[in-house]
Design an enzyme around this catalytic site. Sequence first.
Site, short mmCIF file in Angstrom:
data_model
loop_
_atom_site.label_atom_id
_atom_site.label_comp_id
_atom_site.label_asym_id
_atom_site.label_seq_id
_atom_site.Cartn_x
_atom_site.Cartn_y
_atom_site.Cartn_z
N ASN A 43 0.83 -1.20 0.00
CA ASN A 43 0.00 0.00 0.00
C ASN A 43 0.87 1.25 0.00
OD1 ASN A 43 0.60 -0.87 2.68
ND2 ASN A 43 -1.10 0.28 3.53
N GLU A 45 0.20 5.15 0.70
CA GLU A 45 -0.76 6.16 1.15
C GLU A 45 -0.33 7.55 0.70
OE1 GLU A 45 -1.27 5.45 5.37
OE2 GLU A 45 -2.36 3.59 4.97
N CYS A 54 -4.03 0.53 -2.52
CA CYS A 54 -3.90 -0.72 -1.76
C CYS A 54 -2.78 -1.60 -2.32
CB CYS A 54 -5.20 -1.51 -1.82
SG CYS A 54 -6.52 -0.83 -0.79
N GLU A 56 -2.95 -4.73 -3.08
CA GLU A 56 -3.42 -5.59 -4.17
C GLU A 56 -3.38 -4.82 -5.50
OE1 GLU A 56 -4.81 -4.99 -1.27
OE2 GLU A 56 -5.95 -6.70 -0.51
N CYS A 87 -10.18 -5.09 0.54
CA CYS A 87 -11.32 -4.17 0.51
C CYS A 87 -12.20 -4.49 -0.70
CB CYS A 87 -10.84 -2.72 0.48
SG CYS A 87 -10.24 -2.18 -1.13
N CYS A 90 -10.68 -3.77 -4.14
CA CYS A 90 -9.63 -4.72 -4.54
C CYS A 90 -10.22 -6.06 -4.96
CB CYS A 90 -8.60 -4.89 -3.43
SG CYS A 90 -7.51 -3.45 -3.34
N1 THU Z 1 -5.19 -1.83 2.61
C1 THU Z 1 -4.61 -2.59 1.64
O1 THU Z 1 -3.57 -2.22 1.08
N2 THU Z 1 -5.19 -3.75 1.30
C2 THU Z 1 -6.25 -4.30 1.93
O2 THU Z 1 -6.64 -5.40 1.58
C3 THU Z 1 -6.90 -3.58 3.04
C4 THU Z 1 -6.43 -2.19 3.25
C5 THU Z 1 -4.53 -0.59 3.01
C6 THU Z 1 -5.16 0.69 2.55
C7 THU Z 1 -4.63 1.67 3.57
O3 THU Z 1 -3.34 2.10 3.16
C8 THU Z 1 -4.47 0.84 4.84
O4 THU Z 1 -4.48 -0.51 4.43
C9 THU Z 1 -5.56 1.07 5.86
O5 THU Z 1 -6.82 0.95 5.29
#
Ligand code: THU
Length: 135
Positions: A43, A45, A54, A56, A87, A90
């Site tokens: 991920n 941000e 994310c 994925e 999520c 994804c």
């Molecule tokens: N996140 C992912 O990268 N993948 C997931 O399957 C769930 C959430 C990340 C997004 C964000 O950077 C952090 O987790 C918190 O939501």
Amino acid sequence: MPPRPPLVEAAAEVRLRAHAPYSGFKVGAAILSVEGHEHRGCNVENVAYPEGTCAEAGAIAAMIAAGDRRIAEVAVIADSPTPVPPCGGCRQKLAEFADPDVPVTLATTSGALLHTTVAELLPGAFDAGHMEGSA
Ligand code: THU
């Protein structure tokens, strides 16, 4: 802790590179493509929160950029109390490149594993067939 399955280990390695200063929640994802290569994503941000991506999505982008087109297997890992569920967005992104029976392993850094599939993660997925015959 017993050794991790190789794709989970790949996800765990790339997770360490996540850019997650706002949530503090680092996620790693690894894809084995049908073409036989491993692709990794974490991920990333952003201070403008909705612009974050994310793990994925990163792994899928790496797969497509490398020239592969279909997913054979997926692993996702995070330091969460239970294996981290992708999520909703994804799940749809994975379904774009994976058959419904593609195995997905969800993992925690402490060693828990949950084995599921793309279809179990996204039942009733919207796909190109739903647009057939539309004007
Ligand atoms: N996140 C992912 O990268 N993948 C997931 O399957 C769930 C959430 C990340 C997004 C964000 O950077 C952090 O987790 C918190 O939501």
